[in-house]
Design an enzyme around this catalytic site. Structure first.
Site, short mmCIF file in Angstrom:
data_model
loop_
_atom_site.label_atom_id
_atom_site.label_comp_id
_atom_site.label_asym_id
_atom_site.label_seq_id
_atom_site.Cartn_x
_atom_site.Cartn_y
_atom_site.Cartn_z
N LYS A 88 -11.01 -5.57 9.67
CA LYS A 88 -9.79 -5.23 10.40
C LYS A 88 -9.60 -6.11 11.63
CE LYS A 88 -7.91 -2.04 7.88
NZ LYS A 88 -6.58 -2.28 7.28
N SER A 123 -7.47 0.10 12.48
CA SER A 123 -8.18 1.36 12.64
C SER A 123 -8.89 1.36 13.99
CB SER A 123 -9.21 1.54 11.52
OG SER A 123 -10.13 2.57 11.83
N SER A 124 -9.04 2.54 14.57
CA SER A 124 -9.71 2.63 15.87
C SER A 124 -11.18 2.27 15.79
CB SER A 124 -9.55 4.04 16.44
OG SER A 124 -10.12 5.01 15.57
N CYS A 125 -11.73 2.14 14.57
CA CYS A 125 -13.14 1.76 14.44
C CYS A 125 -13.38 0.31 14.84
CB CYS A 125 -13.65 2.01 13.03
SG CYS A 125 -13.01 0.85 11.80
N HIS A 133 -12.32 11.01 4.38
CA HIS A 133 -12.55 11.18 5.81
C HIS A 133 -12.78 12.66 6.11
CE1 HIS A 133 -10.57 7.13 5.98
NE2 HIS A 133 -11.57 6.95 6.80
N GLY A 171 0.99 4.11 3.76
CA GLY A 171 2.11 3.40 3.17
C GLY A 171 3.21 4.31 2.67
N GLY A 178 0.80 -1.21 0.00
CA GLY A 178 0.00 0.00 0.00
C GLY A 178 0.83 1.26 0.00
N TYR A 204 -16.15 -2.62 7.64
CA TYR A 204 -14.71 -2.33 7.64
C TYR A 204 -14.07 -2.79 8.93
CZ TYR A 204 -10.41 0.48 7.31
OH TYR A 204 -9.10 0.89 7.25
N GLY A 249 -0.64 4.78 -0.89
CA GLY A 249 -1.61 5.39 0.01
C GLY A 249 -0.97 6.34 1.00
N THR A 303 -5.65 6.07 15.32
CA THR A 303 -6.82 6.93 15.40
C THR A 303 -7.04 7.57 14.03
OG1 THR A 303 -7.85 8.72 16.68
CG2 THR A 303 -5.51 8.98 16.12
N ARG A 356 -13.55 21.26 0.97
CA ARG A 356 -14.78 22.03 0.95
C ARG A 356 -14.54 23.51 1.25
NH1 ARG A 356 -19.30 19.10 4.23
NH2 ARG A 356 -18.53 17.47 2.86
N LEU A 393 -6.45 9.58 10.93
CA LEU A 393 -5.19 10.03 10.35
C LEU A 393 -5.41 11.13 9.32
CD1 LEU A 393 -3.64 6.51 9.76
CD2 LEU A 393 -3.08 8.09 11.63
#
Length: 313
Positions: free
Chosen positions: A141, A108-110, A180, A17, A11, A137, A14, A165, A188, A167
């Site tokens: 993980k 991931s913290s999720c 995210h 990575g 990765g 997701y 990304g 957390t 935006r 990122l």
């Protein structure tokens, strides 16, 4: 890790990575192996097995993943679960089959329960229900980190997991709806400033609390842990600090120079009310973050301004 050891970063295009590659190079590691998605599709088991049999990397950073924000997760539940689970299992299994000395899995913290006690300790994993908007997701993980744990327990491997957390930083995805929260806000507010719009509408009511870690800090921790940690339990990666989404939007607008009104669409989901990691474990190991949020957002905005992919993402 020896400085000349063969290290595979999965990765590397990304955000995470690419940061790990930068950090490895900064620290003098000279034998880094990478493959683009066109060269190696990690969802294809036969391709992954052939790659590992040919290259036989001694160390692996598994930073490849299909990622996205609330909208992307809700619209593609099956895709998020399938692609992440398949690529994780392919890479971890092939690493084990080919004698990889040490592998690090990025999660991931999720993965933690929606209403986990705050701040969330590593030990709260699987103690109650997940946040529904990113459950697919999270389950993928959790499967990856548990497979690492089970290989350690059954075969004596040295495979570790890191749970970051939220990122942000260079090479992020700035898609207006599928990114995210922080990169989406940057895009935006930038576009609103350029178009001189009187207001910007953000999702939810601004009340959720979030923690943010600059991706180069995460990369530094990842290399640190490969050299200093072994164990079945994951390690949280964060700052130990939180900010409300409302405060985050105001800070981002200030940094970008947008002076219009910020409105809130309360018909849109907030997501988990609070997500703060307990980072006492990484601190006890001797690591702490360096980049504060305001400085990190400034750096990220500069990356956005020079990122040729931002318009296409």
């Amino acid at each position: 890790m020896e400085k000349d050891a063969k290290i595979y970063v999965a990765g590397h295009h990304g955000m995470v990575g690419s940061a790990i590659v930068r950090e490895l190079q900064r620290q003098g590691y000279s034998n880094i192996v990478t493959r683009s998605h066109k060269e190696l599709d990690l969802c294809r088991q036969e391709q992954v097995e052939a790659f590992f049999e040919q290259e036989k990397p001694q160390y692996v950073f598994l930073a490849a993943a299909k990622v996205g924000g609330i909208v992307a997760n809700q619209e593609a539940l099956a895709d998020f679960m399938y692609e992440n689970m398949i690529l994780e299992m392919n890479v971890i299994h092939a690493a084990w089959q080919n004698g990889c000395k040490k592998l690090q899995f990025l999660g991931s913290s999720c993965i933690y329960p929606k209403f986990a006690p705050q701040p969330m300790k590593e030990s709260c994993l699987l103690t109650s229900a997940l946040e529904p908007t990113n459950e697919a997701y999270a389950l993928a993980k959790i499967s990856g980190l548990k497979y690492c744990e089970y290989l350690n327990r059954q075969y004596g491997t040295d495979y570790i997991s890191v749970m970051p957390t939220n990122l942000y930083g260079p090479n992020d995805n700035y898609h207006p709806t599928h990114s995210h929260v922080l990169p989406a806000l940057i895009r935006r507010f930038h576009e609103a400033k350029v178009a001189n719009l009187p207001s910007v509408t953000c999702w939810g009511d601004g009340s959720p609390l979030r923690e943010f870690l600059y991706v180069d800090d995460l990369a530094n921790l990842c290399v640190f842990l490969m050299n200093n940690y072994s164990g079945n339990e994951t390690v949280n990666a964060g700052t130990g600090k939180e900010i409300s989404i409302k405060e985050l939007t105001e800070l981002t607008a200030k940094i970008i120079g947008y002076t219009g009104d910020i409105l809130w669409d309360t018909s849109k989901p907030n997501g988990t009310p609070r997500k703060l990691l307990d980072v006492s474990k990484s601190r006890a190991l001797g690591w702490n973050y360096k980049v504060e949020l305001e400085e990190g957002i400034r750096r990220t905005y500069q990356d956005f301004l020079t990122n040729p992919m931002r318009a296409e993402r």
